[in-house]
Motif scaffolding. Sequence first.
Motif, PDB file in Angstrom:
ATOM      1  N   ALA A  77      11.416  15.205   8.788  1.00  0.00           N
ATOM      2  CA  ALA A  77      12.781  14.721   8.622  1.00  0.00           C
ATOM      3  C   ALA A  77      13.272  14.808   7.185  1.00  0.00           C
ATOM      4  N   ASP A  78      12.417  14.425   6.219  1.00  0.00           N
ATOM      5  CA  ASP A  78      12.901  14.346   4.840  1.00  0.00           C
ATOM      6  C   ASP A  78      12.091  15.184   3.853  1.00  0.00           C
ATOM      7  N   TYR A  79      11.119  15.958   4.351  1.00  0.00           N
ATOM      8  CA  TYR A  79      10.350  16.904   3.547  1.00  0.00           C
ATOM      9  C   TYR A  79       9.477  16.233   2.475  1.00  0.00           C
ATOM     10  N   GLN A  80       9.248  14.947   2.565  1.00  0.00           N
ATOM     11  CA  GLN A  80       8.398  14.267   1.600  1.00  0.00           C
ATOM     12  C   GLN A  80       6.968  14.182   2.124  1.00  0.00           C
ATOM     13  N   SER A  81       6.020  14.102   1.190  1.00  0.00           N
ATOM     14  CA  SER A  81       4.606  13.987   1.535  1.00  0.00           C
ATOM     15  C   SER A  81       4.399  12.882   2.563  1.00  0.00           C
ATOM     16  N   LEU A  82       3.444  13.100   3.452  1.00  0.00           N
ATOM     17  CA  LEU A  82       3.181  12.109   4.496  1.00  0.00           C
ATOM     18  C   LEU A  82       2.864  10.738   3.928  1.00  0.00           C
ATOM     19  N   ASN A  83       2.208  10.678   2.775  1.00  0.00           N
ATOM     20  CA  ASN A  83       1.769   9.378   2.261  1.00  0.00           C
ATOM     21  C   ASN A  83       2.171   9.101   0.816  1.00  0.00           C
ATOM     22  N   GLY A  86       0.789  -1.227   0.000  1.00  0.00           N
ATOM     23  CA  GLY A  86       0.000   0.000   0.000  1.00  0.00           C
ATOM     24  C   GLY A  86       0.815   1.269   0.000  1.00  0.00           C
ATOM     25  N   GLY A  87       2.132   1.141  -0.047  1.00  0.00           N
ATOM     26  CA  GLY A  87       2.972   2.325  -0.098  1.00  0.00           C
ATOM     27  C   GLY A  87       2.889   3.018  -1.451  1.00  0.00           C
ATOM     28  N   ARG A  88       2.897   4.319  -1.445  1.00  0.00           N
ATOM     29  CA  ARG A  88       2.731   5.101  -2.668  1.00  0.00           C
ATOM     30  C   ARG A  88       4.040   5.796  -3.013  1.00  0.00           C
ATOM     31  N   ARG A  89       4.328   5.853  -4.316  1.00  0.00           N
ATOM     32  CA  ARG A  89       5.562   6.460  -4.779  1.00  0.00           C
ATOM     33  C   ARG A  89       5.309   7.223  -6.067  1.00  0.00           C
TER      34      ARG A  89
END
Length: 547
Positions: A502-508, A243-246
């Motif tokens: 920590a890494d400035y990426q979208s939460l999901n 379910g991880g999104r990229r």
Amino acid sequence: MLRLTDLKLPLDHPPEALDAAIRERLRLPAGALRGYTVFRRGYDARKRGAIALIYTLDVEVADEAAVLARFAEDRHVQPTPDTRYRPVAKAPAGLAHRPVVVGFGPCGIFAALILAEMGFHPIVLDRGKAVRERTRDTWDLWRKRNLHPESNVQFGEGGAGTFSDGKLHSQISDPHHHGRKVLTEFVRAGAPEEILYVSKPHIGTFRLVTMVENMRGTIQALGGEIRFDQRVDDLLIETDAAGGRRVRGVKLADGGELRSDHVVLAVGHSARDTFAMLHARGVYVEPKPFSIGFRIEHPQSLIDRARFGPQAGHPILGAADYKLVHHGNKPGQSGRSVYSFCMCPGGTVVAATSEPGRVVTNGMSQYSRNERNANAAIVCGITPEDFAPYGDGPLAGIALQRHWESHAFVLGGGDYAAPGQRVGDFLAGRPSPAFGEVLPSYKPGVRPTDLSGALPDYAIAAIREALPVFDRQIRGFATHDAVLTGVETRTSSPVRIRRNEADYQSLNTRGLFPAGEGAGYAGGILSAAVDGIRVAEAVALDITGGR
């Protein structure tokens, strides 16, 4: 070098007085002062007629260790910090996909610049046009009432800050001195060197246009690529078995696709269709507080006299500004905070809509700040709880904005003129049949009317409560002939595109880097540019694994 802070001298001190003041402050013997540079110069105007300049200086002395020992307990004498910018990574050879930056305002410009300096050859996509074409389109609305929805005050090279006062000061925490990098790059691109040391630096619209072009050229020379008229309409997202999104790239309005594993989203606070797309694609978006109100105009001479007294007009002081806030507390009143925002000395009120059939105001100044009127937004804070009458979900604040912008269009006559009112009439609750000594500067024009229905009742009540309070701080602020022009709704983004700290990426959604004012992480040119640097560094570290 030593950093000496809070050194005060009279406004009209002779040049040699600064040398003498340094030697006296540091108790230096003859010949011990080898040189100095001015790091910051501000002023203290609390005593009108006795305005003092306040200096922060980097000083070179003969025996630095002895001076530091002598002032060991003095916080105003410290070693000069190292503010040089150092890249955090270097692009690896054979990178499969170049990083993509969406939006070319202050945040996008600096994200692209930093990535280019580190060798990542970013691709920038902006829905609008290059800055000079964009300027012509913007003037088309101001002069001919002809709106270009993809090329206006909000969209195009340089972002919304291009048509502003060009303020370059901020209260953000900046432990890595990224703000200094921003100012240095602006000077390299053509800004006056004084922005490096005056306490409230500004550039103005005309100079910003040339600077933006020069920065574009720098990014291109470093291998970056800027593509205009390229609106991003969708994200390419892959979902794994867990379910991880990229992110795997973007889809453009013309149907084309661009592959990338790292997408910086620096779209500004008015990219409403982009916010809707992100929400529809499942990117975590939440509603955010912002503010709504009017633009207020006074003669600049009134503000100068109120702030500077007999020293008004001094060339070092320039056109006076102000910063006002009132926390409502009257029984039966709104209890809301009202404050001045985006104050533009010696400037004009401008048409800033990006959607047909709506009126939005903003403020702009040139570097000279020599127009007749001062203007500022006088706005009331609102929260997501206020959005309920306009819908639910994270986009309800946009619906609120659109409702009142459309209503302002009708009040102004339906031709992009704005509704306006004299302050005295607004406070008395009666329509303005005409304007008086203060003539509104907004183009394509202002229609005198009654603004009491131009915003929600709570905002009207709060602003009516605040104006007399502001008049006690700046005499004449609530003068009868001062002009209110509506509406100011784009003070900041109505949404926040949440990211990991920590890494400035979208939460999901991995690989998506929400950035700048549109994502809810900045509030002006400098803070947006600094956020662009931070996000570019996060992208570089993610690509290289911290190498």
